[in-house]
Design an enzyme around this catalytic site. Structure first.
Site, PDB file in Angstrom:
ATOM      1  N   PHE A 129      53.336 -13.182 -18.816  1.00 33.92           N
ATOM      2  CA  PHE A 129      54.850 -13.586 -19.472  1.00 33.92           C
ATOM      3  C   PHE A 129      55.509 -14.743 -18.721  1.00 33.92           C
ATOM      4  O   PHE A 129      56.661 -14.872 -18.644  1.00 33.92           O
ATOM      5  CB  PHE A 129      55.748 -12.264 -19.097  1.00 33.92           C
TER       6      PHE A 129
ATOM      7  N   ASP B 112      58.401  11.863 -41.223  1.00 36.34           N
ATOM      8  CA  ASP B 112      59.104  10.645 -41.621  1.00 36.34           C
ATOM      9  C   ASP B 112      59.793  11.073 -42.902  1.00 36.34           C
ATOM     10  O   ASP B 112      59.475  11.677 -43.811  1.00 36.34           O
ATOM     11  CB  ASP B 112      58.354   9.340 -41.802  1.00 36.34           C
TER      12      ASP B 112
ATOM     13  N   VAL C 143      55.995   2.607 -33.313  1.00 31.10           N
ATOM     14  CA  VAL C 143      56.071   3.527 -31.886  1.00 31.10           C
ATOM     15  C   VAL C 143      55.353   5.011 -32.281  1.00 31.10           C
ATOM     16  O   VAL C 143      54.326   5.528 -31.838  1.00 31.10           O
ATOM     17  CB  VAL C 143      57.311   3.626 -31.424  1.00 31.10           C
TER      18      VAL C 143
ATOM     19  N   CYS D 119      61.908  -5.617 -30.079  1.00 32.06           N
ATOM     20  CA  CYS D 119      62.237  -4.918 -29.067  1.00 32.06           C
ATOM     21  C   CYS D 119      63.122  -5.949 -28.007  1.00 32.06           C
ATOM     22  O   CYS D 119      64.061  -5.546 -27.651  1.00 32.06           O
ATOM     23  CB  CYS D 119      61.022  -4.484 -28.243  1.00 32.06           C
TER      24      CYS D 119
ATOM     25  N   LYS E 115      63.104   1.729 -18.876  1.00 28.84           N
ATOM     26  CA  LYS E 115      62.642   1.003 -20.014  1.00 28.84           C
ATOM     27  C   LYS E 115      63.532  -0.169 -20.148  1.00 28.84           C
ATOM     28  O   LYS E 115      63.073  -1.244 -20.339  1.00 28.84           O
ATOM     29  CB  LYS E 115      62.743   1.938 -21.233  1.00 28.84           C
TER      30      LYS E 115
HETATM   31  C1  UGA Z   1      57.432  -5.397 -25.803  1.00 28.38           C
HETATM   32  C2  UGA Z   1      56.812  -5.064 -24.280  1.00 28.38           C
HETATM   33  O1  UGA Z   1      55.760  -5.639 -24.074  1.00 28.38           O
HETATM   34  C3  UGA Z   1      56.523  -3.577 -24.550  1.00 28.38           C
HETATM   35  O2  UGA Z   1      55.891  -3.216 -23.211  1.00 28.38           O
HETATM   36  C4  UGA Z   1      57.273  -2.647 -25.025  1.00 28.38           C
HETATM   37  O3  UGA Z   1      56.925  -1.404 -25.320  1.00 28.38           O
HETATM   38  C5  UGA Z   1      57.728  -3.111 -26.293  1.00 28.38           C
HETATM   39  O4  UGA Z   1      58.223  -4.516 -26.244  1.00 28.38           O
HETATM   40  C6  UGA Z   1      58.731  -2.173 -27.040  1.00 28.38           C
HETATM   41  O5  UGA Z   1      60.038  -2.175 -26.222  1.00 28.38           O
HETATM   42  O6  UGA Z   1      58.537  -1.396 -28.040  1.00 28.38           O
HETATM   43  P1  UGA Z   1      56.134  -6.234 -27.858  1.00 28.38           P
HETATM   44  O7  UGA Z   1      57.455  -6.879 -28.373  1.00 28.38           O
HETATM   45  O8  UGA Z   1      55.147  -5.752 -28.859  1.00 28.38           O
HETATM   46  O9  UGA Z   1      56.393  -5.415 -26.486  1.00 28.38           O
HETATM   47  O10 UGA Z   1      55.651  -7.974 -27.587  1.00 28.38           O
HETATM   48  P2  UGA Z   1      55.280  -8.747 -26.248  1.00 28.38           P
HETATM   49  O11 UGA Z   1      53.798  -9.152 -26.096  1.00 28.38           O
HETATM   50  O12 UGA Z   1      56.021  -8.228 -25.087  1.00 28.38           O
HETATM   51  O13 UGA Z   1      55.998 -10.053 -26.770  1.00 28.38           O
HETATM   52  C7  UGA Z   1      57.251 -10.287 -26.952  1.00 28.38           C
HETATM   53  C8  UGA Z   1      58.020 -11.588 -27.118  1.00 28.38           C
HETATM   54  O14 UGA Z   1      57.797 -12.282 -26.147  1.00 28.38           O
HETATM   55  C9  UGA Z   1      56.789 -12.339 -28.406  1.00 28.38           C
HETATM   56  O15 UGA Z   1      57.515 -13.070 -29.407  1.00 28.38           O
HETATM   57  C10 UGA Z   1      55.811 -13.190 -27.490  1.00 28.38           C
HETATM   58  O16 UGA Z   1      55.557 -14.231 -28.273  1.00 28.38           O
HETATM   59  C11 UGA Z   1      57.037 -13.661 -26.451  1.00 28.38           C
HETATM   60  N1  UGA Z   1      56.450 -14.118 -25.086  1.00 28.38           N
HETATM   61  C12 UGA Z   1      55.662 -13.207 -24.519  1.00 28.38           C
HETATM   62  C13 UGA Z   1      56.424 -15.390 -24.581  1.00 28.38           C
HETATM   63  O17 UGA Z   1      57.233 -16.014 -25.410  1.00 28.38           O
HETATM   64  N2  UGA Z   1      55.947 -15.719 -23.429  1.00 28.38           N
HETATM   65  C14 UGA Z   1      55.112 -14.714 -22.808  1.00 28.38           C
HETATM   66  O18 UGA Z   1      54.712 -15.190 -21.631  1.00 28.38           O
HETATM   67  C15 UGA Z   1      55.085 -13.539 -23.238  1.00 28.38           C
END
Ligand code: UGA
Length: 441
Positions: free
Chosen positions: A257, A30, A11, A268, A212
């Site tokens: 999603f 850092d 981040v 996250c 958030k």
């Molecule tokens: C997530 C949020 O999408 C961001 O908006 C947020 O800023 C971030 O967390 C955070 O709090 O820092 P991220 O963890 O990078 O982002 O990844 P995502 O793309 O959201 O995916 C999260 C998990 O869900 C992954 O394991 C992905 O494979 C899974 N996922 C996602 C599914 O299993 N199905 C889906 O339809 C979408």
């Protein structure tokens, strides 16, 4: 503007580089000396598309600098973003030790007005605690014999960046949320983000923190919902991919999603869902939906392992190829990756694992023992009794599946992301198992 970022993880680093890109002068700090040394020489310690080029550009132009000293970082800057880690405690609550340390350190070094901005995901009401820590640690100042109190503000500006597309997400946000308690703080943060020309939602501090929590937890809920639907699809002969498509056209629902699979991972969602359940409990509310979201997510991995056990029959001494280790594609991040749970369970039953991931292998090597890491997907498939697709990297779409089938001992695929076309693989002679693809498997 002169801005400082404390914490240079995913981040902090993305925020720092992108703030430089939109015209600010940034100092990023850092306490990890090796990391700062690497960053100063232009080396990005994580895999994030586009980040290294931007870092090189702004290091050269002098618009971004790195330091290990919070005092130095905070000196010139009026706006200081806090983006340090907030790991989970054993009970799921967020551990805010780093946040407190940073607040104390900034207070000790303050000599003019500062705006402290929470960027890390923190439980609601953390902003108040930061403000209190600052007040308690401000050095006493006297002017003409009178005590003078330095002014400061605390704001919340949660990030919504996704790993793998973080730079793009920063430059084109759906919205920017600003939680403030003063007009001055609002004005400063609006100025920071002005070049992005994005929709800005202004709230009080606690509401921004809550946005958030609610956003990440809602997205996790969507995933667990579709994964539950997938379980039923499998049993009644329906295809969850088509169900998601059919649902997704409804504007009130949306297609995003709703990808069924082996459950969400990463740094996250698992942590944030735990923290929100904990926060709810502390405030006297039993957040039952979210507890189920978590249970469904765990069950999803377990049922994938059960499926492999069922179809492969004997696991002991079988060779299992794994394509993809990262918690999702376009990242090298292995935190809470489903691959960890699946591989460890199969190893415990005596399987030999041959794995390949385009980016995550250096991190995976630190976390997985006894795995044979391979230089390409074909080397991983060689002699395998089955193939597990665990991360949806584009590279695997391009793979020559006839060659893969010929290299394998048994042409069996378990697709943990519903990534492949079941019909095409079936025609190529593979026995294919996806998630919730009752009508297609
Ligand atoms: C997530 C949020 O999408 C961001 O908006 C947020 O800023 C971030 O967390 C955070 O709090 O820092 P991220 O963890 O990078 O982002 O990844 P995502 O793309 O959201 O995916 C999260 C998990 O869900 C992954 O394991 C992905 O494979 C899974 N996922 C996602 C599914 O299993 N199905 C889906 O339809 C979408």
């Amino acid at each position: 503007m002169d801005v400082a970022i404390v914490g240079s993880g995913y981040v902090g680093l993305v925020t720092a580089v992108c703030l430089a890109h939109i015209g600010h002068s940034v100092v990023c700090c850092d306490n990890n000396e090796d990391k700062i040394k690497a960053l100063k020489s232009g080396h990005v310690p994580i895999y994030e598309p586009g980040l290294d080029d931007l870092l090189a550009k702004y290091l050269k132009s002098g618009r971004i600098a790195f330091t290990t000293s919070i005092g130095e970082a905070a000196k010139k800057a009026t706006v200081i973003f806090i983006a340090v880690g907030t790991p989970s405690k054993k009970n799921g609550d967020a551990d805010l030790t780093y946040i407190e340390n940073v607040a104390r350190e900034i207070a000790k070094n303050m000599d003019s007005y500062k705006l402290l901005v929470e960027k890390s995901t923190v439980p609601a009401q953390t902003g108040d605690r930061i403000a209190r820590t600052i007040r308690l640690n401000l050095p006493a100042r006297h002017k003409q014999g009178k005590n003078v109190t330095l002014e400061f503000d605390v704001a919340s500006n949660p990030e919504f960046l996704r790993e793998g597309s973080a730079v793009e997400d920063f430059m084109h946000p759906d919205r920017i949320v600003i939680g403030v308690e003063s007009k001055r703080a609002e004005r400063l943060l609006r100025e920071v983000y002005k070049p992005l020309k994005a929709t800005v939602v202004v709230t009080n501090l606690a509401t921004a923190e809550m946005i958030k929590h609610a956003s990440n937890s809602f997205l996790a809920t969507k995933i667990s919902f579709i994964n539950s639907v997938a379980q039923i699809c499998e049993r009644v002969g329906a295809d969850v991919e088509k169900v998601a498509e059919g649902m997704g056209y409804d504007k009130r629902i949306g297609r995003a999603f709703l990808n069924a699979g082996i459950g969400y991972g990463g740094s996250c969602f698992p942590k944030d869902v735990d923290a929100f359940v904990c926060l709810a409990e502390k405030s006297g509310y039993d957040f039952k939906i979210l507890k189920s979201v978590r249970d469904v997510n765990e069950h999803q991995r377990e049922s994938f392992i059960r499926l492999i056990e069922d179809k492969l029959w004997i696991i002991k001494d079988k060779t299992i190829a794994v394509w993809g280790l990262a918690f999702k594609s376009n990242t090298d991040d292995m935190r809470s990756a489903a691959s960890l749970t699946v591989i460890e369970a199969l190893q415990n039953e005596g399987a030999n694992i041959q794995a390949y991931d385009p980016q995550a292998m250096p991190n995976a090597k630190k976390m997985l023992k006894g795995v044979k890491f391979c230089h390409d997907p074909y080397a991983a498939a060689k002699g395998a009794d089955c193939l597990l697709l665990l991360t949806e990297w584009d590279e695997f779409k391009q793979a020559d599946m006839i060659k893969t089938r010929e290299l394998m001992r048994q042409a069996v695929i378990f697709d943990g992301r519903n990534f492949f076309d079941a019909k095409v693989l079936g025609e190529l002679g593979f026995e294919y198992y996806g998630i919730g693809r009752g009508g297609n498997a």
